[in-house]
Design an enzyme around this catalytic site. Structure first.
Site, PDB file in Angstrom:
ATOM      1  N   TYR A  47      -5.642   1.331  -0.764  1.00  0.00           N
ATOM      2  CA  TYR A  47      -4.245   1.546  -0.361  1.00  0.00           C
ATOM      3  C   TYR A  47      -4.010   3.031  -0.122  1.00  0.00           C
ATOM      4  O   TYR A  47      -4.441   3.877  -0.916  1.00  0.00           O
ATOM      5  CB  TYR A  47      -3.288   1.052  -1.454  1.00  0.00           C
ATOM      6  CG  TYR A  47      -1.836   1.430  -1.206  1.00  0.00           C
ATOM      7  CD1 TYR A  47      -0.989   0.587  -0.514  1.00  0.00           C
ATOM      8  CD2 TYR A  47      -1.333   2.661  -1.647  1.00  0.00           C
ATOM      9  CE1 TYR A  47       0.335   0.939  -0.265  1.00  0.00           C
ATOM     10  CE2 TYR A  47      -0.014   3.022  -1.405  1.00  0.00           C
ATOM     11  CZ  TYR A  47       0.811   2.158  -0.715  1.00  0.00           C
ATOM     12  OH  TYR A  47       2.112   2.512  -0.464  1.00  0.00           O
ATOM     13  N   GLU A  96       2.598   3.473   5.289  1.00  0.00           N
ATOM     14  CA  GLU A  96       1.496   3.030   4.445  1.00  0.00           C
ATOM     15  C   GLU A  96       0.485   2.213   5.234  1.00  0.00           C
ATOM     16  O   GLU A  96       0.817   1.588   6.253  1.00  0.00           O
ATOM     17  CB  GLU A  96       1.993   2.238   3.237  1.00  0.00           C
ATOM     18  CG  GLU A  96       2.636   0.916   3.542  1.00  0.00           C
ATOM     19  CD  GLU A  96       3.062   0.172   2.278  1.00  0.00           C
ATOM     20  OE1 GLU A  96       3.290   0.814   1.249  1.00  0.00           O
ATOM     21  OE2 GLU A  96       3.173  -1.069   2.342  1.00  0.00           O
TER      22      GLU A  96
END
Length: 379
Positions: A101, A189
């Site tokens: 991530y 993101e």
């Protein structure tokens, strides 16, 4: 403003971030054609501003074009968290060796963009934070200098011990930071950032939220807004110039001023209630704002009572009272209304409300306790 995944992907790809090709479809036939063009196994993904798409059945693997069309026919038109899916993204399925991530947010505490990276990708970062917070690594970026190469590489080594992979990930982080700053984003993101069996680092998913204040000078970004994918009440409020956020409670709140609105919601919770919304009519003395606010709030079936909490400084309380009077004459309001107001033209406002059979309180605690009691009595 939230961007769809396909819109965020286009922005990241234009910045040089490696991502698989893909295209958007609005019909099963289009999804089938895209899958045939891409070849091999593809993923059909619902495009909607809601999390949990996979759990809701909005992300499916298709091994053939016909299967892609079949999945698209089921996903298109389905509701995910109350929002109707009108588009699907069709992308090639990737062989995944690992998932990580990488995200950027605006952090109010440090007043800087903050990177968050984790080797635990492919799941909600909130879940990682709750269960394994030690797997999240943060870095506040000084906006005067940007993300420096050694900082990017340091973050990348938190994800990959191999230098080649870390170098690729560091480059992606530098590109993501450039996108974040260039587009006035509040969040950007990549989840997941993956490695393939041959060691290639790829971004498979993208999410970008743009600060609404940026849209005044970035009409290209404003044009990406998809109002059909947003809650109708929030769309109506924005068009009316109101600041509105839908919440999960049953006490409707109409307040002037963001600070007072936050304090009102805190007090509702303190006395055992649950706010149904954040709604700030602002400092304007326009009664039409009140009419629009009541129309929006009463469209929510979860609302069992409505609280007006008005402190009249710039706002004239008699204009708010006239707004309530006008709204009640225009459309039925079937839930009780509690009004607390104090300040400019308070005596006139009280007289207006008395003329339509309503009373006004001037103590905030009393008003909140009264509206919470009404909601509990209706339960």
């Amino acid at each position: 403003m939230n961007l769809h995944e396909y819109q965020a992907r286009a922005i990241l790809k234009s910045a040089g971030i490696p991502m698989p090709d893909g295209d958007i479809a609005t019909t099963p036939a289009e999804a089938e054609a895209i899958a045939r063009q891409l070849g091999g196994t593809v993923v059909v993904k619902a495009q909607v501003h809601a999390g949990g798409r996979g759990k809701a059945g909005g992300v499916k693997l298709a091994k053939s074009p016909a299967e892609a069309a079949e999945h698209a026919s089921r996903i298109l038109g389905m509701r995910i968290k109350g929002l109707v899916v009108s588009k699907v993204l069709v992308v090639p399925a990737a062989e995944i060796a690992s998932e990580a991530y990488v995200g950027l947010i605006v952090d109010r505490e440090t007043q800087r963009p903050v990177f968050m990276v984790s080797p635990a990708g492919g799941i909600d970062i909130e879940e990682v934070a709750a269960k394994t917070p030690e797997k999240i690594f943060r870095l506040a970026v000084d906006p005067r200098y940007g993300l420096l190469p050694h900082q990017a590489l340091g973050l990348a080594f938190k994800l990959y011990p191999e230098f080649a992979k870390a170098r690729s990930a560091a480059r992606i982080m530098e590109q993501l930071y450039a996108v974040f700053m260039a587009n006035g984003a509040s969040l950007a993101e990549i989840n997941p950032l993956v490695t393939t069996p041959d060691g290639t680092v790829l971004a498979l998913d993208a999410k970008i939220s743009v600060d609404d204040n940026e849209l005044e000078r970035r009409h290209d970004l404003a044009a990406l807004r998809d109002e059909t994918a947003e809650a109708p009440a929030e769309v109506e409020a924005r068009r009316a110039g109101l600041t509105f956020i839908k919440l999960d409670g049953n006490v409707g709140c109409v307040v002037n001023g963001a600070g007072l609105a936050m304090a009102t919601m805190d007090l509702v919770k303190y006395y055992g209630g649950d706010p149904a919304n954040f709604l700030d009519i602002g400092g304007s003395s326009n009664p039409e704002n009140v009419v629009n606010a009541l129309r929006i709030i009463t469209s929510d079936p979860a609302v069992k009572a409505i609280l007006f909490n008005i402190f009249g400084g710039i706002t004239r309380t008699d204009d708010v009272a006239n707004g309530i009077k006008t709204a009640l004459a225009q459309f039925p309001v079937t839930v009780p209304i509690v009004v607390r107001l104090t300040g400019t033209n308070e005596a006139i406002a009280v007289e207006i409300l008395q003329g339509i059979g309503m009373t006004a309180l001037n103590d905030m605690d009393d008003a909140v306790q009264q509206v919470v009691a009404l909601v509990k009595a209706a339960a």
